[in-house]
Design a protein around this motif. Structure first.
Motif, mmCIF file in Angstrom:
data_model
loop_
_atom_site.group_PDB
_atom_site.id
_atom_site.type_symbol
_atom_site.label_atom_id
_atom_site.label_comp_id
_atom_site.label_asym_id
_atom_site.label_seq_id
_atom_site.Cartn_x
_atom_site.Cartn_y
_atom_site.Cartn_z
ATOM 1 N N UNK A 160 31.864 65.248 70.843
ATOM 2 C CA UNK A 160 31.153 66.444 71.310
ATOM 3 C C UNK A 160 29.929 66.634 70.423
ATOM 4 N N UNK A 161 28.753 66.658 71.024
ATOM 5 C CA UNK A 161 27.510 66.812 70.274
ATOM 6 C C UNK A 161 27.247 68.289 69.991
ATOM 7 N N UNK A 162 26.746 68.603 68.786
ATOM 8 C CA UNK A 162 26.497 70.007 68.439
ATOM 9 C C UNK A 162 25.588 70.722 69.435
ATOM 10 N N UNK A 163 24.512 70.051 69.875
ATOM 11 C CA UNK A 163 23.597 70.691 70.819
ATOM 12 C C UNK A 163 24.267 71.029 72.130
ATOM 13 N N UNK A 164 25.078 70.105 72.651
ATOM 14 C CA UNK A 164 25.787 70.372 73.905
ATOM 15 C C UNK A 164 26.732 71.548 73.745
ATOM 16 N N UNK A 165 27.403 71.594 72.607
ATOM 17 C CA UNK A 165 28.374 72.674 72.363
ATOM 18 C C UNK A 165 27.669 74.022 72.255
ATOM 19 N N UNK A 166 26.532 74.062 71.570
ATOM 20 C CA UNK A 166 25.775 75.311 71.445
ATOM 21 C C UNK A 166 25.295 75.772 72.820
ATOM 22 N N UNK A 167 24.786 74.861 73.636
ATOM 23 C CA UNK A 167 24.318 75.229 74.982
ATOM 24 C C UNK A 167 25.449 75.814 75.817
ATOM 25 N N UNK A 168 26.649 75.262 75.638
ATOM 26 C CA UNK A 168 27.792 75.749 76.406
ATOM 27 C C UNK A 168 28.206 77.154 76.010
ATOM 28 N N UNK A 187 16.404 64.437 59.862
ATOM 29 C CA UNK A 187 16.948 63.682 60.991
ATOM 30 C C UNK A 187 17.960 64.520 61.763
ATOM 31 N N UNK A 188 18.849 65.209 61.042
ATOM 32 C CA UNK A 188 19.845 66.065 61.689
ATOM 33 C C UNK A 188 19.187 67.149 62.533
ATOM 34 N N UNK A 189 18.237 67.851 61.934
ATOM 35 C CA UNK A 189 17.627 68.994 62.620
ATOM 36 C C UNK A 189 16.775 68.533 63.797
ATOM 37 N N UNK A 190 16.052 67.444 63.646
ATOM 38 C CA UNK A 190 15.265 66.929 64.767
ATOM 39 C C UNK A 190 16.161 66.565 65.938
ATOM 40 N N UNK A 241 19.078 67.838 66.648
ATOM 41 C CA UNK A 241 19.587 69.072 67.235
ATOM 42 C C UNK A 241 18.506 69.773 68.061
ATOM 43 N N UNK A 242 17.288 69.809 67.543
ATOM 44 C CA UNK A 242 16.197 70.456 68.270
ATOM 45 C C UNK A 242 15.919 69.751 69.597
ATOM 46 N N UNK A 243 15.966 68.429 69.606
ATOM 47 C CA UNK A 243 15.745 67.689 70.858
ATOM 48 C C UNK A 243 16.804 68.029 71.897
ATOM 49 N N UNK A 244 18.035 68.192 71.440
ATOM 50 C CA UNK A 244 19.117 68.475 72.389
ATOM 51 C C UNK A 244 19.047 69.896 72.941
ATOM 52 N N UNK A 245 18.260 70.765 72.297
ATOM 53 C CA UNK A 245 18.158 72.165 72.729
ATOM 54 C C UNK A 245 16.793 72.500 73.322
ATOM 55 N N UNK A 246 15.992 71.460 73.585
ATOM 56 C CA UNK A 246 14.615 71.698 74.038
ATOM 57 C C UNK A 246 14.528 72.516 75.320
ATOM 58 N N UNK A 247 15.408 72.278 76.265
ATOM 59 C CA UNK A 247 15.278 72.892 77.584
ATOM 60 C C UNK A 247 16.234 74.059 77.795
ATOM 61 N N UNK A 248 16.625 74.688 76.695
ATOM 62 C CA UNK A 248 17.454 75.895 76.833
ATOM 63 C C UNK A 248 16.840 77.003 75.996
ATOM 64 N N UNK A 276 16.959 66.354 51.992
ATOM 65 C CA UNK A 276 16.969 67.650 52.662
ATOM 66 C C UNK A 276 15.668 67.883 53.427
ATOM 67 N N UNK A 277 15.762 68.541 54.567
ATOM 68 C CA UNK A 277 14.582 68.813 55.375
ATOM 69 C C UNK A 277 13.532 69.575 54.583
ATOM 70 N N UNK A 278 13.985 70.392 53.622
ATOM 71 C CA UNK A 278 13.052 71.195 52.827
ATOM 72 C C UNK A 278 12.029 70.325 52.105
ATOM 73 N N UNK A 279 12.412 69.105 51.714
ATOM 74 C CA UNK A 279 11.506 68.223 50.977
ATOM 75 C C UNK A 279 10.284 67.880 51.814
#
Length: 599
Positions: free
Chosen positions: A102-110, A127-130, A132-139, A282-285
């Motif tokens: 189960x992908x995090x983005x799919x689960x959040x959309x549900x 990499x993680x955040x990108x 996730x963001x791609x999986x949530x682009x159209x919601x 970390x993405x912060x870097x």
């Protein structure tokens, strides 16, 4: 004892802590939050201060994360923890989610139509955040970076940051001076046209500078950040109190020690291009660098592959560590065969005895992880950790799974053996034999240069697949040289695309688990080596076995073994006896001779 038996899981604290987190999220305008297992260094093993996932949910596994939304809180766990999580979290408020299926983005959309979900940019990679963001682009869900972690804001007694002492790792064991490593990697930066590289993984920094630390349980690493410059200078961001005069002298004038708080400003002052590892930093870097107008170049941590490919000195040292550890394991297994029939042993007693045999070597720095000792059905919990609350008797008619290891200054060990306590029945013996056949297949394999772990993973599973069985974990992970017992990038797994190269140390550990009944796992450590030319002028690689401890002959169905498998096993046991015979006590030698008798 290096290992304690108190319970770290607090399922009863989950509901009030979850309620407090949701209240905090409401105060800052968030509808959800990501709670990872990771710390700012993206390490698998974290200090007590960074156990946010455990504090919130009660889950103590070494991998996983929680997504908290207004009406549901999902605890994402892989196949290793599907049984464990159900015993450690309050299932009334937390929902186990099978991951990565189960992908995090799919689960959040549900579960969330629209809203804002926050994350701590120091606890997730770009990499993680990108992804996730791609999986949530159209919601209608937005992912938001948060300056203040809301878990830290509601955790009243959060432990302080660790202050473990740093110490020098001898050049004789390392095989290469730190200055030479810095020069070699800096040359790689110059060749690539890069001005510097950011290092965020503690084991990379320790490897590069030939130092070790004590900030993380069971792994001799120091937590900090570093910047390697193209001229081989290093800025090391670590709390000064961790370093004594000897360590500072070892580091020398080309390694500038700076406070961890200076790291963000130092990043912003760099001149690009700057290499950043998208998979581990970390993405912060990268955010700090880009906001300062500095060019970011995605590339592997420059220490990752050199660290994984051990040199001859490291391999020689590791061989010695494994023989020492193997002798301690033989003493333990002899003791176990003598004591188990008496019926008085418990899982805790077994763990204590095993650590005692390792301590008796007078060379044990630490154990390399909390010993997994599962009797009967507890053996089916893949990463089981015995506590005073779960401690189970070692009963006749059951299997006992013991997965353990030691940290010695000359090497890191990791070994699993499954032992019969009395007559365990034909079904358990058949399953054990299939697992052993898979392990032998990996041990014997030859493969062309360029082959990755995913290309050979199926060899270990094939005997189980024929019986309709399998296991829900990788077949092998990388192992460090007096560093992390789980080391990348090498592994034997369906997911691994990293080519295996000479000097890489890996585990070879197939298993089989029947929930509520028993667990079986067998593990040796192996190192990649060039294979002898067989006359066809093809460059091939193979594995040298590092671990020498007998398998339980009582569990082996000899008739099921092919001739080549039987020959390998008999040859292995002959080596065990030869290598350990003069290292064990007279009583254990008698036991060892019987345990290593040919089939």
């Amino acid at each position: 004892m290096f290992q304690g038996f108190e319970s770290h899981a607090s399922p009863d604290q989950g509901p009030p802590r979850l309620a407090a987190l949701r209240a905090r999220l409401g105060d800052v305008g968030l509808d959800g939050f990501l709670v990872p297992r990771a710390d700012v260094h993206q390490g698998e093993y974290v200090a007590a201060r960074d156990e946010r996932l455990q504090w919130l949910t009660g889950f103590t596994g070494s991998a996983g994360f929680c997504i908290v939304l207004p009406a549901v809180a999902g605890v994402f766990i892989d196949g290793r923890y599907r049984t464990q999580v159900k015993a450690q979290v309050d299932l009334g408020v937390f929902t186990p989610v099978p991951w990565p299926e189960v992908k995090p983005g799919d689960w959040i959309r549900e579960h969330l139509g629209t809203g804002r979900v926050g994350f701590d940019p120091w606890l997730h990679t770009g990499e993680e955040i990108e992804r996730l963001e791609r999986s949530l682009e159209k919601c209608g869900v937005t992912i938001c970076s948060e300056v203040i972690n809301p878990i830290d804001a509601i955790w009243p007694d959060q432990p302080a940051a660790p202050l473990g002492k740093v110490f020098v790792h001898p050049d004789a064991l390392v095989g290469e001076r730190a200055a030479d490593k810095r020069a070699r990697l800096a040359e790689g930066l110059r060749t690539a046209g890069q001005r510097s590289a950011v290092l965020t993984l503690p084991d990379s920094i320790c490897w590069l500078l030939n130092i070790r630390g004590a900030d993380v349980p069971k792994n001799p690493v120091v937590q900090g950040f570093a910047i390697l410059h193209e001229d081989a200078r290093v800025d090391l961001f670590v709390t000064a109190a961790k370093l004594d005069a000897d360590v500072r002298a070892h580091l020398g004038p080309e390694v500038a020690v700076r406070a961890p708080e200076e790291f963000p400003a130092a990043l912003a002052a760099l001149t690009g291009p700057v290499r950043v590892d998208k998979a581990s930093a970390p993405m912060a870097v990268s955010t700090i660098l880009r906001e300062a107008g500095i060019e970011v170049v995605w590339g592997d941590d420059p220490c990752k592959l050199p660290k994984a490919c051990k040199n001859p000195a490291e391999i020689a040292a590791t061989r010695e560590a494994h023989l020492r550890d193997g002798a301690a394991m033989a003493e333990f297994l002899c003791w176990l065969d003598d004591q188990a029939p008496k019926g008085s042993l418990t899982e805790i007693a077994v763990v204590q005895a095993l650590e005692g045999f390792r301590r008796a070597t007078n060379a044990l720095h630490d154990i390399s992880f909390d010993t997994i000792c599962g009797a009967g059905p507890n053996g089916a919990i893949i990463h089981y950790r015995v506590t005073e609350a779960t401690n189970r008797p070692v009963r006749s008619g059951e299997l006992l799974l013991v997965d353990s290891g030691g940290q010695y200054v000359d090497g890191t060990t990791d070994i699993t053996r499954t032992i019969a306590i009395g007559d365990v029945g034909d079904e358990a013996r058949a399953c054990y034999t299939r697992v052993l056949q898979g392990m032998i297949a990996i041990s014997r394999v030859r493969f062309p240069k360029g082959v990755a772990g995913r290309d050979i993973d199926a060899l270990a599973r094939y005997p189980l697949w024929l019986a309709g069985q399998d296991y829900d974990h990788g077949t092998g992970h990388g192992v460090g040289a007096f560093l992390s017992v789980h080391e990348g990038p090498q592994r034997i797994s369906r997911l691994s695309e990293v080519a295996l190269e000479p000097g890489m140390i890996l585990s070879n550990e197939p298993g089989y688990y029947r929930e509520g009944a028993f667990g079986i796992r067998l593990e040796n450590l192996i190192v990649v080596e060039p294979a002898p030319d067989m006359g066809d002028n093809r460059v091939q690689l193979s594995f040298e076995t590092l671990t020498f401890v007998p398998f339980d002959r009582r569990l082996i169905v000899g008739a099921a073994l092919a001739p080549g498998e039987r020959d390998w096993l008999n040859g292995y046991h002959a080596q065990v006896l030869e290598k350990l015979g003069n290292r064990v006590s007279p009583a254990t030698l008698v036991w060892l001779q019987a345990a290593c008798a040919p089939l």
